[in-house]
Design a protein around this motif. Structure first.
Motif, short mmCIF file in Angstrom:
data_model
loop_
_atom_site.label_atom_id
_atom_site.label_comp_id
_atom_site.label_asym_id
_atom_site.label_seq_id
_atom_site.Cartn_x
_atom_site.Cartn_y
_atom_site.Cartn_z
N ARG A 133 14.81 79.99 25.44
CA ARG A 133 14.06 79.11 25.01
C ARG A 133 14.97 77.80 24.56
NH1 ARG A 133 8.54 80.29 23.56
NH2 ARG A 133 8.19 82.41 24.04
N GLY A 134 14.57 76.67 24.55
CA GLY A 134 15.36 75.52 24.02
C GLY A 134 14.72 74.33 24.08
N THR A 135 15.10 73.29 23.83
CA THR A 135 14.66 72.05 23.72
C THR A 135 15.31 70.94 24.54
OG1 THR A 135 15.71 71.21 21.70
CG2 THR A 135 13.62 72.41 21.55
N LEU A 136 14.60 70.06 24.96
CA LEU A 136 15.30 68.90 25.80
C LEU A 136 14.76 67.45 25.42
CD1 LEU A 136 13.45 67.91 28.51
CD2 LEU A 136 14.37 69.89 29.33
N ASN A 137 15.16 66.41 25.91
CA ASN A 137 14.69 65.14 25.51
C ASN A 137 14.29 64.50 27.01
OD1 ASN A 137 15.49 64.53 22.72
ND2 ASN A 137 17.36 64.79 23.24
N SER A 138 13.03 64.10 26.83
CA SER A 138 12.25 63.24 27.80
C SER A 138 11.20 62.58 27.43
CB SER A 138 11.74 64.25 28.76
OG SER A 138 11.34 63.85 30.20
N TYR A 139 10.97 61.16 28.23
CA TYR A 139 10.15 60.53 27.70
C TYR A 139 10.23 59.96 26.33
CZ TYR A 139 7.51 61.25 31.92
OH TYR A 139 7.15 61.41 33.35
N LYS A 196 16.09 63.21 30.29
CA LYS A 196 16.42 62.27 29.25
C LYS A 196 16.36 60.70 29.81
CE LYS A 196 21.49 61.50 28.99
NZ LYS A 196 22.66 61.97 28.17
N LYS A 197 16.38 60.55 30.95
CA LYS A 197 16.61 59.09 31.55
C LYS A 197 14.89 58.72 31.96
CE LYS A 197 20.75 58.56 31.31
NZ LYS A 197 21.66 58.17 32.51
N ILE A 198 13.96 59.53 31.92
CA ILE A 198 12.65 59.26 32.38
C ILE A 198 11.91 58.58 30.87
CG2 ILE A 198 10.55 59.97 33.17
CD1 ILE A 198 11.76 62.36 34.37
N LYS A 199 11.14 57.37 31.25
CA LYS A 199 10.68 56.82 30.00
C LYS A 199 9.18 56.75 30.46
CE LYS A 199 14.65 56.37 27.93
NZ LYS A 199 14.97 57.26 26.98
N PHE A 200 8.46 55.85 29.33
CA PHE A 200 7.12 55.55 29.50
C PHE A 200 7.06 54.21 29.98
CE2 PHE A 200 5.95 59.10 26.19
CZ PHE A 200 5.37 59.88 27.31
N PHE A 201 6.32 53.60 30.47
CA PHE A 201 5.89 52.24 30.68
C PHE A 201 5.59 51.79 29.59
CE2 PHE A 201 6.70 53.13 35.15
CZ PHE A 201 7.51 52.18 35.64
#
Length: 201
Positions: A133-139, A196-201
């Motif tokens: 298990r782990g965590t990541l950054n996205s959006y 991590k590079k994916i963002k919301f509009f």
């Protein structure tokens, strides 16, 4: 009389095609078909907008597909050097997995149940096991993930390793994040860099 009419139509059609081709129609047609089957990066980014903003993705990744897949909007990308695949699936109101599912003690059972729902005959997944298990950054959020190993049948790759995570948009719409590669080639650094590079509009 009917036969003569058909011959006349065939001649007119042939002349029209020859005229179209002589006026540069071949180049126009091949360009159109090329854009349809091999769209430019800008076209892919436009199609991907239903799922998120992928405009900051590095050149080491290639967006392969941005389309509706099995009733969901999805983006498929590949890390060019390693062949590692990334999937981002927008499932609307019909969440495949939730953050609570990912964090739960019986996540392995939930993953197996989710996989069994996908009736995709070209591929079948067996022996799926959660290993970490782990965590990541996205959006722009820190989200939990589980790492898994599985055996994929009907594909030449066999044993795979990867992660699965989920993130909710501002309006509560879920996005499923998956990265997978051959077991010996999977890299969490590649997955982290992409998501991590994916963002919301």
């Amino acid at each position: 009389m009917g036969c003569l009419k058909n011959i006349f139509r065939a001649v007119i059609l042939t002349l029209a095609v020859v005229g179209f081709m002589s006026l540069g129609g071949k180049e126009l047609l091949s360009g159109y078909l090329g854009n349809f089957f091999n769209p430019s990066k800008d076209v892919m980014l436009e199609r991907a907008k239903k799922v998120g903003d992928f405009s900051k993705i590095d050149d080491e990744f290639e967006l392969e597909k941005a389309a509706g897949i099995m009733g969901y909007n999805a983006v498929v990308a590949e890390h060019k050097a390693s062949g590692q695949k990334m999937f981002v699936v927008e499932s609307g109101d019909n969440a495949i997995l939730t953050k609570e599912d990912i964090k739960s003690e019986n996540v392995e059972e939930k993953l197996k149940k989710s996989v069994s729902k996908i009736k995709y005959q070209a591929v079948s997944v067996d022996d799926l096991h959660v290993t970490k298990r782990g965590t990541l950054n996205s959006y722009g959020q820190e989200v939990p993930y589980v790492k898994f190993e599985a055996r994929v049948k009907k594909l030449p790759i066999g044993d795979v390793s990867g992660i699965i995570s989920t993130v909710e948009t501002k309006d509560g719409s879920p996005r499923l994040l998956i990265s997978v590669n051959e077991k010996s080639k999977y890299s969490q650094l590649i997955a982290d860099e992409f998501f991590k590079k994916i963002k919301f509009f």
